[in-house]
Design a protein around this motif. Structure first.
Motif, PDB file in Angstrom:
ATOM      1  N   CYS A 105       3.048 -33.080  19.219  1.00 59.83           N
ATOM      2  CA  CYS A 105       3.858 -32.601  20.338  1.00 59.83           C
ATOM      3  C   CYS A 105       5.316 -33.017  20.151  1.00 59.83           C
ATOM      4  O   CYS A 105       6.240 -32.233  20.386  1.00 59.83           O
ATOM      5  CB  CYS A 105       3.294 -33.165  21.634  1.00 59.83           C
ATOM      6  SG  CYS A 105       3.924 -32.391  23.132  1.00 59.83           S
ATOM      7  N   THR A 106       5.527 -34.244  19.699  1.00 57.22           N
ATOM      8  CA  THR A 106       6.878 -34.730  19.431  1.00 57.22           C
ATOM      9  C   THR A 106       7.543 -33.914  18.325  1.00 57.22           C
ATOM     10  O   THR A 106       8.734 -33.573  18.419  1.00 57.22           O
ATOM     11  CB  THR A 106       6.823 -36.217  19.034  1.00 57.22           C
ATOM     12  OG1 THR A 106       6.292 -36.965  20.126  1.00 57.22           O
ATOM     13  CG2 THR A 106       8.201 -36.750  18.686  1.00 57.22           C
ATOM     14  N   PHE A 107       6.782 -33.605  17.282  1.00 60.38           N
ATOM     15  CA  PHE A 107       7.301 -32.780  16.180  1.00 60.38           C
ATOM     16  C   PHE A 107       7.818 -31.442  16.713  1.00 60.38           C
ATOM     17  O   PHE A 107       8.934 -31.012  16.374  1.00 60.38           O
ATOM     18  CB  PHE A 107       6.197 -32.550  15.145  1.00 60.38           C
ATOM     19  CG  PHE A 107       6.617 -31.744  13.947  1.00 60.38           C
ATOM     20  CD1 PHE A 107       6.987 -32.385  12.766  1.00 60.38           C
ATOM     21  CD2 PHE A 107       6.654 -30.355  13.979  1.00 60.38           C
ATOM     22  CE1 PHE A 107       7.384 -31.644  11.654  1.00 60.38           C
ATOM     23  CE2 PHE A 107       7.054 -29.613  12.887  1.00 60.38           C
ATOM     24  CZ  PHE A 107       7.422 -30.264  11.716  1.00 60.38           C
ATOM     25  N   ALA A 108       7.014 -30.787  17.563  1.00 59.95           N
ATOM     26  CA  ALA A 108       7.425 -29.484  18.109  1.00 59.95           C
ATOM     27  C   ALA A 108       8.687 -29.619  18.953  1.00 59.95           C
ATOM     28  O   ALA A 108       9.597 -28.780  18.876  1.00 59.95           O
ATOM     29  CB  ALA A 108       6.284 -28.901  18.939  1.00 59.95           C
ATOM     30  N   GLY A 109       8.766 -30.697  19.760  1.00 58.31           N
ATOM     31  CA  GLY A 109       9.923 -30.871  20.624  1.00 58.31           C
ATOM     32  C   GLY A 109      11.211 -31.086  19.860  1.00 58.31           C
ATOM     33  O   GLY A 109      12.240 -30.470  20.164  1.00 58.31           O
ATOM     34  N   PHE A 189      14.801 -35.139  11.836  1.00 60.00           N
ATOM     35  CA  PHE A 189      13.876 -36.097  12.439  1.00 60.00           C
ATOM     36  C   PHE A 189      12.455 -35.562  12.545  1.00 60.00           C
ATOM     37  O   PHE A 189      11.549 -36.282  12.947  1.00 60.00           O
ATOM     38  CB  PHE A 189      14.418 -36.544  13.798  1.00 60.00           C
ATOM     39  CG  PHE A 189      15.655 -37.363  13.630  1.00 60.00           C
ATOM     40  CD1 PHE A 189      15.565 -38.728  13.460  1.00 60.00           C
ATOM     41  CD2 PHE A 189      16.904 -36.764  13.589  1.00 60.00           C
ATOM     42  CE1 PHE A 189      16.710 -39.481  13.266  1.00 60.00           C
ATOM     43  CE2 PHE A 189      18.048 -37.508  13.405  1.00 60.00           C
ATOM     44  CZ  PHE A 189      17.953 -38.870  13.235  1.00 60.00           C
ATOM     45  N   THR A 190      12.274 -34.304  12.160  1.00 50.96           N
ATOM     46  CA  THR A 190      10.901 -33.815  12.025  1.00 50.96           C
ATOM     47  C   THR A 190      10.180 -34.569  10.907  1.00 50.96           C
ATOM     48  O   THR A 190       8.946 -34.651  10.911  1.00 50.96           O
ATOM     49  CB  THR A 190      10.880 -32.304  11.737  1.00 50.96           C
ATOM     50  OG1 THR A 190      11.652 -32.029  10.559  1.00 50.96           O
ATOM     51  CG2 THR A 190      11.454 -31.516  12.912  1.00 50.96           C
ATOM     52  N   VAL A 191      10.951 -35.124   9.952  1.00 52.93           N
ATOM     53  CA  VAL A 191      10.337 -35.933   8.887  1.00 52.93           C
ATOM     54  C   VAL A 191       9.709 -37.192   9.485  1.00 52.93           C
ATOM     55  O   VAL A 191       8.590 -37.590   9.121  1.00 52.93           O
ATOM     56  CB  VAL A 191      11.385 -36.314   7.819  1.00 52.93           C
ATOM     57  CG1 VAL A 191      10.778 -37.240   6.767  1.00 52.93           C
ATOM     58  CG2 VAL A 191      11.962 -35.062   7.170  1.00 52.93           C
ATOM     59  N   ALA A 195       5.728 -38.092   9.429  1.00 55.54           N
ATOM     60  CA  ALA A 195       5.223 -39.384   8.955  1.00 55.54           C
ATOM     61  C   ALA A 195       4.380 -40.051  10.037  1.00 55.54           C
ATOM     62  O   ALA A 195       3.337 -40.661   9.753  1.00 55.54           O
ATOM     63  CB  ALA A 195       6.389 -40.287   8.550  1.00 55.54           C
ATOM     64  N   GLY A 196       4.814 -39.923  11.288  1.00 51.04           N
ATOM     65  CA  GLY A 196       4.055 -40.492  12.397  1.00 51.04           C
ATOM     66  C   GLY A 196       2.683 -39.860  12.533  1.00 51.04           C
ATOM     67  O   GLY A 196       1.695 -40.551  12.816  1.00 51.04           O
ATOM     68  N   GLN A 200      -0.658 -42.036  12.251  1.00 48.69           N
ATOM     69  CA  GLN A 200      -1.528 -42.036  13.429  1.00 48.69           C
ATOM     70  C   GLN A 200      -2.927 -41.520  13.106  1.00 48.69           C
ATOM     71  O   GLN A 200      -3.907 -41.938  13.725  1.00 48.69           O
ATOM     72  CB  GLN A 200      -0.910 -41.178  14.540  1.00 48.69           C
ATOM     73  CG  GLN A 200       0.328 -41.776  15.176  1.00 48.69           C
ATOM     74  CD  GLN A 200       0.011 -42.994  16.022  1.00 48.69           C
ATOM     75  OE1 GLN A 200      -0.495 -44.004  15.535  1.00 48.69           O
ATOM     76  NE2 GLN A 200       0.312 -42.925  17.298  1.00 48.69           N
ATOM     77  N   THR A 201      -3.029 -40.607  12.161  1.00 49.02           N
ATOM     78  CA  THR A 201      -4.346 -40.139  11.741  1.00 49.02           C
ATOM     79  C   THR A 201      -5.150 -41.283  11.132  1.00 49.02           C
ATOM     80  O   THR A 201      -6.346 -41.451  11.409  1.00 49.02           O
ATOM     81  CB  THR A 201      -4.208 -38.992  10.729  1.00 49.02           C
ATOM     82  OG1 THR A 201      -3.478 -37.906  11.334  1.00 49.02           O
ATOM     83  CG2 THR A 201      -5.566 -38.472  10.278  1.00 49.02           C
ATOM     84  N   TYR A 202      -4.477 -42.102  10.312  1.00 52.16           N
ATOM     85  CA  TYR A 202      -5.124 -43.280   9.717  1.00 52.16           C
ATOM     86  C   TYR A 202      -5.538 -44.281  10.795  1.00 52.16           C
ATOM     87  O   TYR A 202      -6.670 -44.796  10.798  1.00 52.16           O
ATOM     88  CB  TYR A 202      -4.167 -43.933   8.719  1.00 52.16           C
ATOM     89  CG  TYR A 202      -4.576 -45.313   8.260  1.00 52.16           C
ATOM     90  CD1 TYR A 202      -5.609 -45.489   7.344  1.00 52.16           C
ATOM     91  CD2 TYR A 202      -3.931 -46.446   8.760  1.00 52.16           C
ATOM     92  CE1 TYR A 202      -5.988 -46.767   6.929  1.00 52.16           C
ATOM     93  CE2 TYR A 202      -4.298 -47.718   8.353  1.00 52.16           C
ATOM     94  CZ  TYR A 202      -5.326 -47.865   7.436  1.00 52.16           C
ATOM     95  OH  TYR A 202      -5.699 -49.126   7.036  1.00 52.16           O
ATOM     96  N   VAL A 203      -4.625 -44.563  11.734  1.00 52.01           N
ATOM     97  CA  VAL A 203      -4.913 -45.523  12.802  1.00 52.01           C
ATOM     98  C   VAL A 203      -6.043 -45.010  13.694  1.00 52.01           C
ATOM     99  O   VAL A 203      -6.949 -45.775  14.088  1.00 52.01           O
ATOM    100  CB  VAL A 203      -3.651 -45.786  13.644  1.00 52.01           C
ATOM    101  CG1 VAL A 203      -3.988 -46.621  14.882  1.00 52.01           C
ATOM    102  CG2 VAL A 203      -2.596 -46.493  12.810  1.00 52.01           C
ATOM    103  N   ALA A 204      -6.037 -43.716  14.017  1.00 44.72           N
ATOM    104  CA  ALA A 204      -7.072 -43.143  14.875  1.00 44.72           C
ATOM    105  C   ALA A 204      -8.444 -43.252  14.221  1.00 44.72           C
ATOM    106  O   ALA A 204      -9.458 -43.479  14.913  1.00 44.72           O
ATOM    107  CB  ALA A 204      -6.750 -41.683  15.185  1.00 44.72           C
TER     108      ALA A 204
END
Length: 420
Positions: A105-109, A189-191, A195-196, A200-204
């Motif tokens: 969602c942040t990426f899209a924003g 900042f989409t980069v 990366a996030g 986050q996929t790893y953390v999830a």
């Protein structure tokens, strides 16, 4: 006879299950703490992108200070006020998938923000960034708590310093990105967001594995009910704590959102030079956040909350009247002192409500901070009406409201409640 002899060989005994659960609760997983701290840095640096863009957006879209304040309000209301709702839902049913989805969602924003050519699209873009942040913080806080083991204070410092370091990048983003490249610079900042998503996929995945292994945030209920007098005291402490964080956020909004304009108007400073002063304040705040936990261990949580607020007052009152050099000095001191209580307020609230990590974290870092966004709107309106100098002098008195911390329960009482 062995007490476990009635259980088949392939069935874990209750004693072993309790021991395994205890091992899960006690281990400190630094790779996960660092991972969520870095994502916190990515997330909050993208949030810091928006106030850093205020001067660019103001010039490009011919906005008033009030409209700038409403952009800050749109970001804060979406990123913060709905956090307790998400945290409450997560406390009842953890949702690891929210971690990567929030960053999507942040990426899209941030992608849309780079191309936004009207006020309405800017508002929509920052709301998307806000929703992404709202999804991240409660579950991110729960992950930090889960990975902390017995070192809860350290885990909060590691987690929160990532966010405050990200916030401190905002002025540098203005200096190095938006002044040279303009609004399209946000595209880079989409980069960070991409990366996030990966981290986050790893953390999830780790989060899900811990839940499947039997990790739980809640203590077993003793079957008793909370004494009505204590319940009332806890509610009062919660209201006071939220209000203190609200005031702290309001003062922070005056510095982060408008102090660059003050420097330009009163000192004739160039925009890129003014942004350095904002960075100094926020970077000092990030350092204060990291040391706040150990300082609270030494001097007490309530004492640190009180000192961080009231101790800021003389520096905040002097700030509008000093020259360039002393302004930088005062910003370093006030940033360190004020934000030294950042992680401490979260830990204090978690001790008020053990087992409700997501709800409490959303309330303190979300709702209270989001209410501070109202401050951005009010400050912008006041600047348009009575001038920026008068407003900054008035804002210097805000931290005095931290005297309300005297009404908070002391550390011994808090620890007694948390243990029962």
């Amino acid at each position: 006879m062995n007490s476990n002899s009635n259980y088949p060989a392939d069935t874990p005994s209750p004693v072993l299950e309790v021991q395994e659960q205890r091992n899960l609760q006690q281990a400190t997983i630094y790779r996960i703490l660092l991972a969520v701290s870095f994502v916190h840095l990515f997330n909050d640096s993208i949030q810091a992108l928006i106030p850093a863009m205020f001067p660019t957006l103001k010039d490009n879209l011919l906005l008033s200070f009030s409209q700038v304040g409403w952009i800050a309000f749109a970001l804060n209301i979406t990123s913060s006020v709905i956090q307790p709702v998400i945290g409450y839902a997560a406390d009842r049913k953890p949702r690891p998938i929210l971690l990567p989805l929030g960053m999507c969602c942040t990426f899209a924003g941030v992608f849309l923000l780079a191309f936004a050519n009207n006020y309405a699209l800017v508002i929509f873009s920052v709301m998307l960034v806000g929703f992404g942040s709202a999804a991240f913080h409660p579950e991110g806080m729960r992950v930090a708590h889960m990975a902390a083991g017995q070192r809860k204070g350290l885990s909060q410092s590691i987690f929160q310093v990532g966010g405050n370091a990200g916030q401190s990048l905002g002025p540098l983003l203005m200096k190095w990105v938006f002044i040279p490249f303009g609004q399209i610079g946000a595209l880079g900042f989409t980069v960070f967001a991409a990366a996030g998503i990966a981290v986050q996929t790893y953390v999830a995945r780790w989060y899900r594995e811990m839940l499947n292994a039997g990790y739980t945030f809640r203590k077993k209920s003793s079957g008793g009910t909370i004494d009505p007098a204590r319940r009332k005291s806890i509610l009062l402490a919660t209201v006071i704590l939220v209000f203190i964080v609200f005031v702290r956020s309001w003062y922070g909004a005056s510095i982060g959102g408008y102090y660059a304009f003050y420097l330009m108007d009163n000192y004739g400073m160039k925009l890129d030079d003014a942004q350095v002063y904002i960075f100094i304040y926020l970077a000092a705040g990030a350092v204060g956040t990291f040391f706040g936990g150990p300082l609270a261990d030494r001097f007490g949580r309530r004492n640190l909350i009180l000192i961080s607020m009231v101790g800021t007052v003389p520096f905040a009152l002097a700030l509008p009247f000093v020259n360039h050099f002393w302004a930088a000095v005062l910003l370093v001191i006030s940033g360190f002192v004020l934000l030294s209580s950042f992680s401490v307020t979260v830990i204090y609230a978690q001790m008020l409500y053990p087992g409700n990590i997501g709800t409490v974290s959303g309330l303190i870092t979300g709702l209270a901070f989001g209410l501070g966004g109202i401050g951005s709107v009010v400050i912008g309106e006041l600047i348009d009406r009575i001038g920026i100098t008068t407003v900054f002098v008035a804002c210097g008195f805000l931290p005095l409201l931290g005297l309300l911390a005297l009404l908070l329960p002391g550390d011994k009482k808090l620890e007694q409640w948390a243990a029962e």
